[in-house]
Design a protein around this motif. Structure first.
Motif, short mmCIF file in Angstrom:
data_model
loop_
_atom_site.label_atom_id
_atom_site.label_comp_id
_atom_site.label_asym_id
_atom_site.label_seq_id
_atom_site.Cartn_x
_atom_site.Cartn_y
_atom_site.Cartn_z
N LEU A 515 0.81 -1.22 0.00
CA LEU A 515 0.00 0.00 0.00
C LEU A 515 0.84 1.27 0.00
O LEU A 515 0.37 2.33 -0.42
CB LEU A 515 -0.94 0.01 1.22
CG LEU A 515 -2.01 -1.09 1.24
CD1 LEU A 515 -2.81 -1.02 2.53
CD2 LEU A 515 -2.94 -0.96 0.04
N GLU A 519 1.01 1.93 -7.13
CA GLU A 519 0.18 3.03 -7.60
C GLU A 519 -0.93 2.49 -8.52
O GLU A 519 -0.66 1.73 -9.44
CB GLU A 519 1.01 4.04 -8.39
CG GLU A 519 1.85 4.96 -7.54
CD GLU A 519 1.03 6.02 -6.81
OE1 GLU A 519 -0.13 6.24 -7.20
OE2 GLU A 519 1.56 6.60 -5.86
N ARG A 533 3.42 8.32 -5.08
CA ARG A 533 4.09 8.19 -3.79
C ARG A 533 5.61 8.34 -3.93
O ARG A 533 6.19 7.95 -4.94
CB ARG A 533 3.77 6.81 -3.20
CG ARG A 533 2.31 6.61 -2.85
CD ARG A 533 2.01 5.15 -2.58
NE ARG A 533 0.66 4.94 -2.10
CZ ARG A 533 -0.43 4.89 -2.87
NH1 ARG A 533 -0.30 5.04 -4.18
NH2 ARG A 533 -1.61 4.70 -2.35
N THR A 632 -10.19 3.16 1.41
CA THR A 632 -9.56 3.31 0.08
C THR A 632 -10.25 4.39 -0.73
O THR A 632 -9.61 5.22 -1.38
CB THR A 632 -9.61 1.98 -0.68
OG1 THR A 632 -8.90 0.99 0.07
CG2 THR A 632 -8.97 2.11 -2.05
N GLU A 636 -7.31 7.12 -1.17
CA GLU A 636 -6.51 6.87 -2.37
C GLU A 636 -6.84 7.94 -3.42
O GLU A 636 -7.94 7.98 -3.95
CB GLU A 636 -6.81 5.47 -2.92
CG GLU A 636 -6.07 5.15 -4.21
CD GLU A 636 -4.58 5.37 -4.12
OE1 GLU A 636 -4.08 6.28 -4.81
OE2 GLU A 636 -3.92 4.66 -3.34
N ARG A 642 -13.94 5.89 -8.85
CA ARG A 642 -14.37 6.04 -7.46
C ARG A 642 -15.88 5.83 -7.33
O ARG A 642 -16.37 5.26 -6.36
CB ARG A 642 -13.97 7.43 -6.94
CG ARG A 642 -13.91 7.54 -5.42
CD ARG A 642 -13.46 8.94 -4.99
NE ARG A 642 -12.20 9.30 -5.61
CZ ARG A 642 -11.00 9.00 -5.12
NH1 ARG A 642 -10.93 8.31 -3.99
NH2 ARG A 642 -9.91 9.37 -5.74
#
Length: 693
Positions: A515, A519, A533, A632, A636, A642
């Motif tokens: 996690l 990506e 990240r 998440t 995220e 989404r």
């Protein structure tokens, strides 16, 4: 350039240090070239060929050369070679089965350009009758091809020979240049070979390579020419790219600095006068005039001054010869009486400032960093920008691969299961022995889809042979990325009632889905993406195995076409029928994505775990996975679907009889995507349930 003052040495070293810091170093340059040429260039070609188009795609310009920075905002120049066409200089080169054109270069044609005479398809003789609106009979009776034949391409904007690709899901706006291949070097470019045979750079081997490489003709005429509508520009992009690949890092930095100076001091006032290609041409000429040991880190400022002085002379004389086709003056007719004195004054200011003008460069904060470096108080981590660039490069490639796969699935979604299976089998069989990495990347995703289609056909039936075939294809797609291929396998097991194997696969995915590192990569459509990240960026910078990184630290979307419906959980099947009759009126012809079920890997992993633990009666694990889905969705930043994850979470809440939170999920989903969203259906069903209760 033999007498170089001490301050120039010190300034050159500081300039080199700052260029390294903003990502113009050997590591990033090579990474740009590997990713652009070995992966993205190949991926585009593969997609065209998988769709039955006889085309090759090539990248040229700053992106693939590694001669750019984030602040320069360089476009990606893509040349599409239309291989069904054949441009020849002699009728003996005529090829049966292709559309042949004879290249004409005479005193009436601008240097660096040609006319294309159309030949017959059956024999190598000139065509005598006009065939369509794209041809024209000249006064000599020749049937010539107009260079406007590519206007009207879908989703493109004409810009010279290029057509800027715009508003295409998952793909950055870039310049597409349709071109005809010419496998023999044009006569005009042949003069260059003799002219440079005795020079130390390019070397004899480089000259030989340039002489043997192919050319192209692109559809744009010389501005102001009497034949402007019929002239085709001769492109030596391959040879130019080869020369740029043979520059050292100081020469590359010099070119980048020239473009920064151009952007800072000239482009805003005179946007169309001096192009980056002119700067590149000046640089190559300067390199050919000097010894190779002149171009070192401690002489960067002196080399830059030499290039700027040469550019000044070119503008002053309005003469900058094309490096390969020297008869082609790139600056002919470029400057008006009003603009030329101001451009010369600006260049003179930069040249005579002894480096002070460099402090005014705002692009990539170069001037600020240089000032800090000269005062010995740089306050920035020297690896921050290069690592970000490395992460961005791999991320763009992963998005590009995902977008390419989605594009192919959209072309397959309307087929029957039998036709879709035949199509995928043919593609995989034709390319299973290919060693090209791009083929392997794409076919792994296709294998997962093929296995899922086969399993969908026979689920709940005792067809062990077909099921075994489905499993074998699924296994070939397991490492397409860190999760999506395995999630397709887990879906197949779940929908077939094999809960134990479903749990095993999901555990394996969770183990390898780091996690803090992995990506999500959604190239289905354009949306504002957050920065990747830091751990992802760092690993991208440190590793030179981008192909392996794509498999280990990126997670593509999980995609189901309608042929796979029996391997898709019921809750996700609703996404295949998300468009109401009203929604259809607001969809474009290419928006076939809305007829597929597509979800990000991580929330889908937790959703499948929830369904699995529900079947197994493990209440604590089930509640944990619901929390994971919700977390998440909230934290995220780069989820492309989404609203789909919220729809899945809402259905889980309904199954928990938590109708209030279910409604909140659907309402939030509807806020994200107001049309083509199955949340409408779920809200109606939920309201009906509440009323009846």
């Amino acid at each position: 350039m033999s007498s170089i003052p001490d301050y120039a040495h010190n300034l050159s070293l500081k300039m080199s240090q700052v260029m390294d810091m903003i990502g113009v170093n050997e590591k990033i340059v090579m990474k740009r070239r590997r990713i652009s040429m070995l992966l993205n260039e190949s991926l585009l070609t593969v997609i065209h060929q998988l769709c039955g188009n006889d085309k090759n795609v090539f990248f040229f310009g700053s992106t693939i050369e590694g001669t750019t920075t984030p602040g320069l905002h360089s476009d990606t120049d893509s040349l599409i070679s239309l291989n069904k066409f054949n441009v020849i200089q002699d009728r003996s080169e005529w090829e049966y089965g292709k559309r042949n054109f004879l290249m004409i270069q005479d005193e009436n044609v601008s240097p660096g350009y040609c006319l294309l005479q159309k030949l017959r398809d059956d024999v190598p003789l000139p065509l005598v009758v006009e065939t369509d609106d794209n041809t024209y009979r000249d006064r000599m009776g020749r049937i010539l091809l107009k260079n406007t034949m590519f206007t009207g391409l879908h989703n493109v904007v004409r810009n010279g020979p290029a057509h800027s690709l715009q508003n295409v899901p998952g793909v950055r706006d870039n310049d597409l240049v349709p071109a005809f291949p010419c496998h023999v070097r044009p006569v005009q470019a042949g003069h260059w070979l003799n002219q440079h045979r005795e020079e130390h750079w390019p070397t004899s081997d480089m000259i030989q390579y340039c002489n043997n490489t192919r050319c192209f003709v692109v559809g744009v005429g010389k501005s102001g020419s009497t034949n402007e509508a019929f002239e085709w520009r001769i492109s030596t992009s391959f040879a130019e790219r080869f020369l740029m690949f043979n520059l050292n890092i100081t020469q590359i930095r010099c070119y980048v600095l020239m473009k920064m100076i151009l952007k800072t001091f000239i482009t805003q006032m005179f946007p169309d006068r001096i192009s980056s290609f002119m700067c590149k041409t000046v640089l190559i000429h300067c390199i050919s005039y000097t010894r190779s040991d002149t171009w070192k880190e401690n002489t960067l400022f002196t080399c830059l001054s030499f290039c700027l002085s040469t550019l000044y002379s070119c503008v002053q004389n309005e003469y900058c010869p094309h490096f390969f086709i020297t008869q082609n003056n790139l600056m002919s007719g470029r400057f008006s009486p009003e603009s030329k004195p101001l451009i010369l004054e600006t260049l003179r200011y930069v040249i005579e400032s002894n480096g002070r003008a460099l402090l005014e460069i705002k692009c990539d904060n170069f001037g600020l960093y240089l000032k800090s470096s000269l005062n010995s108080f740089i306050q920035i981590n020297e690896h921050v920008i290069p690592t970000r660039i490395a992460g961005l490069l791999l991320g763009v490639t992963a998005l590009f691969m995902n977008a390419s796969f989605i594009f192919f699935l959209r072309e397959t979604n309307d087929l029957s299961p039998r036709l879709a299976t035949q199509k995928l089998l043919t593609i995989i069989a034709n390319h299973q022995n290919e060693n090209k990495k791009a083929y392997r990347l794409i076919t792994r995703h296709l294998c997962s889809t093929l296995g899922s289609i086969l399993a969908s056909l026979i689920i709940n039936q005792q067809d062990h042979l077909t099921y075994k075939k489905a499993l074998s294809f699924m296994s070939l797609g397991l490492d397409s990325d860190v999760a999506s291929g395995k999630l397709k396998l887990a879906s197949m097991f779940y929908c077939n009632g094999d809960i134990e194997r479903t749990e095993l696969v999901l555990k394996n995915i969770e183990e390898f889905y780091n996690l803090s590192l992995v990506e999500p990569m959604c190239g289905c459509y354009d949306f504002k993406k957050a920065r990747t990240r830091e751990s992802f960026q760092r690993l991208c910078y440190e590793s030179s195995e981008e192909y392996t990184l794509l498999k280990d630290i990126t997670a593509s979307c999980v995609c189901f076409i309608r042929c796979e419906i029996n391997c898709c959980p019921l809750e996700l099947q609703h996404e295949m029928f998300r468009s109401t009759q009203e929604d259809l009126a607001y969809r474009s012809e290419d928006d076939k994505l809305m007829d597929m079920a597509v979800v990000d890997s991580l929330p889908y992993l937790y959703f499948l775990q929830y369904k699995t633990y529900s079947r197994l009666g493990r209440q604590d694990d089930k509640r944990k996975t619901l929390s994971n889905i919700a977390r998440t969705i909230d934290v995220e930043p780069n989820l492309g679907h989404r609203e789909t994850a919220l729809n899945l979470l809402g259905q889980c809440m309904e199954q928990e009889n938590n109708l209030g939170n279910a409604f909140k999920c659907y309402a939030r989903s509807f806020q994200i995507r107001g049309r083509n969203n199955s949340a409408k259906l779920h809200i109606c069903k939920l309201l009906n349930k509440l009323i009846n209760n």
